[in-house]
Design an enzyme around this catalytic site. Sequence first.
Site, PDB file in Angstrom:
ATOM      1  N   GLY A 162      -7.821   1.123   3.654  1.00 53.29           N
ATOM      2  CA  GLY A 162      -7.049   2.048   2.840  1.00 53.29           C
ATOM      3  C   GLY A 162      -5.620   1.589   2.704  1.00 53.29           C
ATOM      4  O   GLY A 162      -5.192   0.623   3.346  1.00 53.29           O
ATOM      5  N   PRO A 163      -4.841   2.259   1.888  1.00 52.05           N
ATOM      6  CA  PRO A 163      -3.444   1.879   1.677  1.00 52.05           C
ATOM      7  C   PRO A 163      -2.627   2.135   2.924  1.00 52.05           C
ATOM      8  O   PRO A 163      -3.027   2.903   3.810  1.00 52.05           O
ATOM      9  CB  PRO A 163      -3.004   2.791   0.525  1.00 52.05           C
ATOM     10  CG  PRO A 163      -3.920   3.965   0.599  1.00 52.05           C
ATOM     11  CD  PRO A 163      -5.233   3.427   1.086  1.00 52.05           C
ATOM     12  N   PRO A 164      -1.458   1.485   3.054  1.00 54.17           N
ATOM     13  CA  PRO A 164      -0.608   1.704   4.221  1.00 54.17           C
ATOM     14  C   PRO A 164      -0.211   3.166   4.368  1.00 54.17           C
ATOM     15  O   PRO A 164       0.051   3.857   3.388  1.00 54.17           O
ATOM     16  CB  PRO A 164       0.620   0.828   3.932  1.00 54.17           C
ATOM     17  CG  PRO A 164       0.140  -0.189   2.956  1.00 54.17           C
ATOM     18  CD  PRO A 164      -0.905   0.497   2.128  1.00 54.17           C
ATOM     19  N   GLY A 165      -0.172   3.629   5.630  1.00 55.87           N
ATOM     20  CA  GLY A 165       0.279   4.986   5.905  1.00 55.87           C
ATOM     21  C   GLY A 165      -0.799   6.025   5.873  1.00 55.87           C
ATOM     22  O   GLY A 165      -0.523   7.220   5.975  1.00 55.87           O
ATOM     23  N   VAL A 166      -2.082   5.633   5.702  1.00 57.86           N
ATOM     24  CA  VAL A 166      -3.163   6.605   5.695  1.00 57.86           C
ATOM     25  C   VAL A 166      -3.763   6.632   7.140  1.00 57.86           C
ATOM     26  O   VAL A 166      -4.230   5.589   7.576  1.00 57.86           O
ATOM     27  CB  VAL A 166      -4.227   6.192   4.657  1.00 57.86           C
ATOM     28  CG1 VAL A 166      -5.377   7.164   4.693  1.00 57.86           C
ATOM     29  CG2 VAL A 166      -3.640   6.186   3.265  1.00 57.86           C
ATOM     30  N   GLY A 167      -3.659   7.324   7.717  1.00 57.60           N
ATOM     31  CA  GLY A 167      -4.096   7.373   9.060  1.00 57.60           C
ATOM     32  C   GLY A 167      -5.495   7.789   9.431  1.00 57.60           C
ATOM     33  O   GLY A 167      -6.080   8.434   8.698  1.00 57.60           O
ATOM     34  N   SER A 449     -10.749  -2.436 -17.131  1.00 58.53           N
ATOM     35  CA  SER A 449     -10.725  -0.974 -17.273  1.00 58.53           C
ATOM     36  C   SER A 449      -9.762  -0.469 -18.337  1.00 58.53           C
ATOM     37  O   SER A 449      -9.751   0.722 -18.651  1.00 58.53           O
ATOM     38  CB  SER A 449     -10.389  -0.322 -15.928  1.00 58.53           C
ATOM     39  OG  SER A 449      -9.105  -0.707 -15.484  1.00 58.53           O
ATOM     40  N   LYS A 492      -7.344   6.533  -9.245  1.00 54.38           N
ATOM     41  CA  LYS A 492      -6.764   6.681 -10.587  1.00 54.38           C
ATOM     42  C   LYS A 492      -6.523   8.149 -10.928  1.00 54.38           C
ATOM     43  O   LYS A 492      -5.459   8.510 -11.450  1.00 54.38           O
ATOM     44  CB  LYS A 492      -7.695   6.052 -11.623  1.00 54.38           C
ATOM     45  CG  LYS A 492      -7.800   4.535 -11.530  1.00 54.38           C
ATOM     46  CD  LYS A 492      -8.804   3.991 -12.532  1.00 54.38           C
ATOM     47  CE  LYS A 492      -8.887   2.474 -12.472  1.00 54.38           C
ATOM     48  NZ  LYS A 492      -9.878   1.922 -13.423  1.00 54.38           N
TER      49      LYS A 492
END
Length: 560
Positions: A162-167, A449, A492
Site C-alpha cells: 500500500g501507499p506510505p503511511g497506511v498502517g 485508462s 481512482k
Amino acid sequence: MTRQLHVLKISEQIHSSIEGKLSKKQREFYLRQQMEAIKQELGESDASAGGKDEDEMTLLARRLDEADLPKDAAIVVQRELKRISKLQPSSSEWSVTRNYLEWVADLPWNKRSDEILDIARAKQQLEGDHFGLDQVKRRIIEYLSVAKIKGDLKAPIICFVGPPGVGLRKAGVNNPVFLLDEIDKLVHSTHYGDPAAALLEVLDPEQNNSFADHYLNLPFDLSNVLFIATANSLDTIPEALLDRMEVIHLNGYTFEEKLHIARSHLLPKQIAAHGLAPDQVLIDDPVLLKVAESYTRESGVRSLERTLASVARAKCVALADLREAGREQDYNPTVDLQDLESILGMAKFEKEVAERDPIPGVVTGLAYSGSGNGGILFIETSRMPGKGELQLTGSLGDVIKESAQIALTWVKSHAYALKLASSTDQNIVEKHDIHVHFPSGAVPKDGPSAGVTLVTSLVSLFSGYYVPSTTAMTGEVSLRGHVLPVGGIKEKVVSAHRAGIQKIILPYRNRKDVKQDVPLRVQQDIEFVYAKSVWDVLEAALVISDTEKWTPSRSFESHL
C-alpha cells in the site's frame, strides 16, 4: 644396586621433565583449586553463598544440553565442545567457536509460545486498534479460525502492499511473528551478498522447515514462523520472491476514515506528546476535515499527524504566553476554522475541479500511480490550422500515446454519426492539427485508462459541447468503440471524491470493483455511470447547456 639407582635416576629425570612442561593453563588451574580451597576454609566460596561453582563453559554446555537439540545439531555441538576444550581462551579461534555455540544455545529449537486462539478477542482488538482495513482484518481472522479448527496450520507468508503511511507474539520461541518492513527496498546483488536470495528459501513453505544458513550450517525449522512483509510497491520485488507471498493490497484512506483516525488516535497522541490535557485542545469534526482536505492530500495519515502536531504546538505557545502573563484563565482551547489560517498558513490544496469552468475540449480523467495513490487527470485538446497531425505533450508513455491515436481514429471514422461532418467521406482534421496536452508535465503518465477521456475530449472540442467540471471518467477504449475495464478503481474513485467529483463514468465490467472495494459513504456521495461503449460515455458526459444534454440518435449505434 647399580641397576636400581639407574632406574631411580631415570624416574627423577622424567618427573622433572614433565613438571617443566606443565602448561600455563594447568598451573592456573592448580592455583585456582588452591584458592577455592582457601575460600572454603574462610567460608567465602561461591558454593557456600548459594551460587554455582561452574565455570562459563560448563554453563554453556548445560544450556546446550537443555536446548533439546535435534540429533544432527547435537552431534555438531558435541564436536565443537570437544574442540574448544583443547583451545587456549586467548586464541581467536576459541572466541569464534564460543560465539557459535552461544548462538546455537540461544535458538528456540523446541520452545513454543502458547497459542491463544480467542477469535472474539482478536476481532475486538483489531477493531479497537485499526479503523478500516477490512480485508486485512478478514485475512487475520481467517488464519486464526482455521488454526483453531484444525489445531495445526502452516503459517502463511503475507505481504501488505500500500501507499506510505497506511498502517505480536514474543521472541525467543520458534513460532513468533517476523515483520519484514518495506521489503521492496531490499538491496539486490551487492558484494556483501544478495538478501533476496536468502529470503527465497526462508519464505518458501516447502523448504523453510529445514532452513540452513551459511553461519550455523544447521537445519532449523522456520515453518511455524508467521512472516508478514510490507511494501509500498511490487515493482522492485523479485518475481521469485513475490511468488512466495500472499499479497494483500491496502488502499488509501477516505476522508471519513481519516477523520475517524484523527479523532481516535492522532489528535489524542499529539495532545499527550506536547504535555497538554485532553480538554486543552478542542477541535470539532469540520475543522479536522478542513485540515485533512486543505492542508494534506495523501493516501496515508503521516502528513495529517504532522499538521495536527503543528496545531498542538500553537496551542502550547498560546497557553505558555498567558501563563507567564498570569492570565491563564483567558486561554481558549477551541480551534475554529478561522484559526487554521493563522496557525497553518494559507490552505495548500483546493478542490480545483469544482473551481474550474467547463470548457469544450477539456475533460477530467482519473489516474492511478501504481503505488496506491490515485488522482484526477486533466486532458486538454486544441485545434489549429494544419495538415491533420496529432501532437501529444505532457511526459507521456507509449501506451497512452497509442490510446490518443485510437481515440482520434474512432472520432474521425464516426464523425458523420457524431454530426461533426456533413458526409461520411469528409475528413474533419484535413485542414487542422490536433494538440492534446496533459498538465503536470513533470509527472510521467502512461497506461490505457485515459482512452474514453481522450475520445470525449476530442468530441467535445469538435462539437462545442462541454463536460461538467464535476464529471470524471476512466476506461480503455478499443478501435471499435468498446469500453474495456481498467485497474485501480478504488484509488481512482476515492481520489475523485477528495477532489469534489460528483459523477464518475466507468467501464461496465468494473461495476463489481465499485460494489466490493469503494467505501459505502463514497458510493452514496457519487453518481456512477457504467458504460459498455463510447456512445454510453458521450451520452452521460456531454451537455449543451445547464438544462440540455447531448443525446445521439439511436440509429448511430449501427456504425459500431
